[in-house]
Motif scaffolding. Sequence first.
Motif, PDB file in Angstrom:
ATOM      1  N   LEU A   1       0.835  -1.200   0.000  1.00 40.62           N
ATOM      2  CA  LEU A   1       0.000   0.000   0.000  1.00 40.62           C
ATOM      3  C   LEU A   1       0.872   1.253   0.000  1.00 40.62           C
ATOM      4  CD1 LEU A   1      -2.904  -1.005   2.396  1.00 40.62           C
ATOM      5  CD2 LEU A   1      -3.028  -0.591  -0.063  1.00 40.62           C
ATOM      6  N   VAL A   2       2.165   1.078   0.274  1.00 45.40           N
ATOM      7  CA  VAL A   2       3.116   2.191   0.283  1.00 45.40           C
ATOM      8  C   VAL A   2       4.379   1.793  -0.469  1.00 45.40           C
ATOM      9  CG1 VAL A   2       4.662   3.554   1.746  1.00 45.40           C
ATOM     10  CG2 VAL A   2       2.291   3.231   2.428  1.00 45.40           C
ATOM     11  N   TYR A   3       4.768   2.621  -1.420  1.00 43.50           N
ATOM     12  CA  TYR A   3       6.099   2.546  -2.025  1.00 43.50           C
ATOM     13  C   TYR A   3       6.839   3.814  -1.592  1.00 43.50           C
ATOM     14  CZ  TYR A   3       4.363  -0.767  -5.699  1.00 43.50           C
ATOM     15  OH  TYR A   3       3.836  -1.811  -6.411  1.00 43.50           O
ATOM     16  N   HIS A   4       8.159   3.727  -1.467  1.00 41.17           N
ATOM     17  CA  HIS A   4       8.920   4.921  -1.091  1.00 41.17           C
ATOM     18  C   HIS A   4       9.887   5.289  -2.210  1.00 41.17           C
ATOM     19  CE1 HIS A   4      11.855   7.098   1.826  1.00 41.17           C
ATOM     20  NE2 HIS A   4      11.111   7.944   1.151  1.00 41.17           N
ATOM     21  N   ALA A   5       9.581   6.389  -2.891  1.00 34.52           N
ATOM     22  CA  ALA A   5      10.414   6.903  -3.995  1.00 34.52           C
ATOM     23  C   ALA A   5      10.599   5.859  -5.092  1.00 34.52           C
ATOM     24  CB  ALA A   5      11.768   7.388  -3.481  1.00 34.52           C
ATOM     25  N   MET A   6       9.575   5.067  -5.317  1.00 33.72           N
ATOM     26  CA  MET A   6       9.556   4.067  -6.378  1.00 33.72           C
ATOM     27  C   MET A   6       8.285   4.239  -7.202  1.00 33.72           C
ATOM     28  SD  MET A   6      12.208   2.002  -6.186  1.00 33.72           S
ATOM     29  CE  MET A   6      13.588   2.059  -5.028  1.00 33.72           C
ATOM     30  N   HIS A   7       8.403   4.080  -8.503  1.00 28.54           N
ATOM     31  CA  HIS A   7       7.226   4.151  -9.363  1.00 28.54           C
ATOM     32  C   HIS A   7       6.261   3.014  -9.029  1.00 28.54           C
ATOM     33  CE1 HIS A   7       8.480   7.443 -11.944  1.00 28.54           C
ATOM     34  NE2 HIS A   7       9.703   6.950 -11.904  1.00 28.54           N
ATOM     35  N   LEU A   8       4.981   3.275  -9.193  1.00 26.66           N
ATOM     36  CA  LEU A   8       3.959   2.342  -8.738  1.00 26.66           C
ATOM     37  C   LEU A   8       3.534   1.364  -9.825  1.00 26.66           C
ATOM     38  CD1 LEU A   8       1.565   4.694  -6.727  1.00 26.66           C
ATOM     39  CD2 LEU A   8       3.787   3.731  -6.069  1.00 26.66           C
TER      40      LEU A   8
END
Length: 260
Positions: A163-170
């Motif tokens: 539900l969360v990516y950090h500084a990564m494209h989704l």
Amino acid sequence: MDGTVTVIDKGAVRIHSYMAPDDSLNVTTQLIESPTRVIAVDAQYSLAYADEVLAYVKGLSKPLDRLIVSHAHPDHFNGAARFGAPVHALAAVRGQIAAQGDGQDPTGAVIPSVDITPTAEIVPGAEVIDGIPFVFEAHHGGEAADQLVIKLPEQGVLVAQDLVYHAMHLFLGNNDITGWAKALDDLAAQPAYDTVLGGHGLPAGPEVFDEMRRYLADASELLGDDGEAYKQAIVARYPAWGGTVLIDIGNQYLFGAPPA
């Protein structure tokens, strides 16, 4: 070590957050070290990086109590058998993994379904493990149809995984930007958590929710009927973010495979 480990000391709990390199989608395995054991969350895409996680766990000199699989995307459960521990998941996630059949390592090696299907069911609610209160929540919609979120209230830790990516494209292949934004709103409304652990990228703070919501709003604006045009536009807007291959994978679900 090829992966990147971030260690977060929370008193009775230490979090060891292992992020795989770019060639394995920057998938992040969380290792929750309590006083007498280790609990792993998500099992890596590449068997080689699952083995690297396990080598790191051995260095902690505590038994691996269980592996928890957050959702039914292969990059988070392919390496499950390597962990040598009971595999836990929500009932819906377990069924979705079983329905996929055999898996495949990036090297092409077949991973038998029996090796990766969870055997223990997680029931949402509170549970004390090794003296540490855990809260298990089921979320529906967003990056995947069903996802598990784990909260450690006393430590202020939120294990949000994909539900969360950090500084990564989704990865948008589930085609549910609205559901994803709602899930983020629900998580962000709980200010007690100062450490947010995502499924792709390094650990973050609560500011990651605003970053994610802004990205989803931009994706909704830019996502038309041309996958390559969308990729170029979103990368131009977020040039410093990693994981561009996740855009390509999502586009295959949204638009079909590109012509040969």
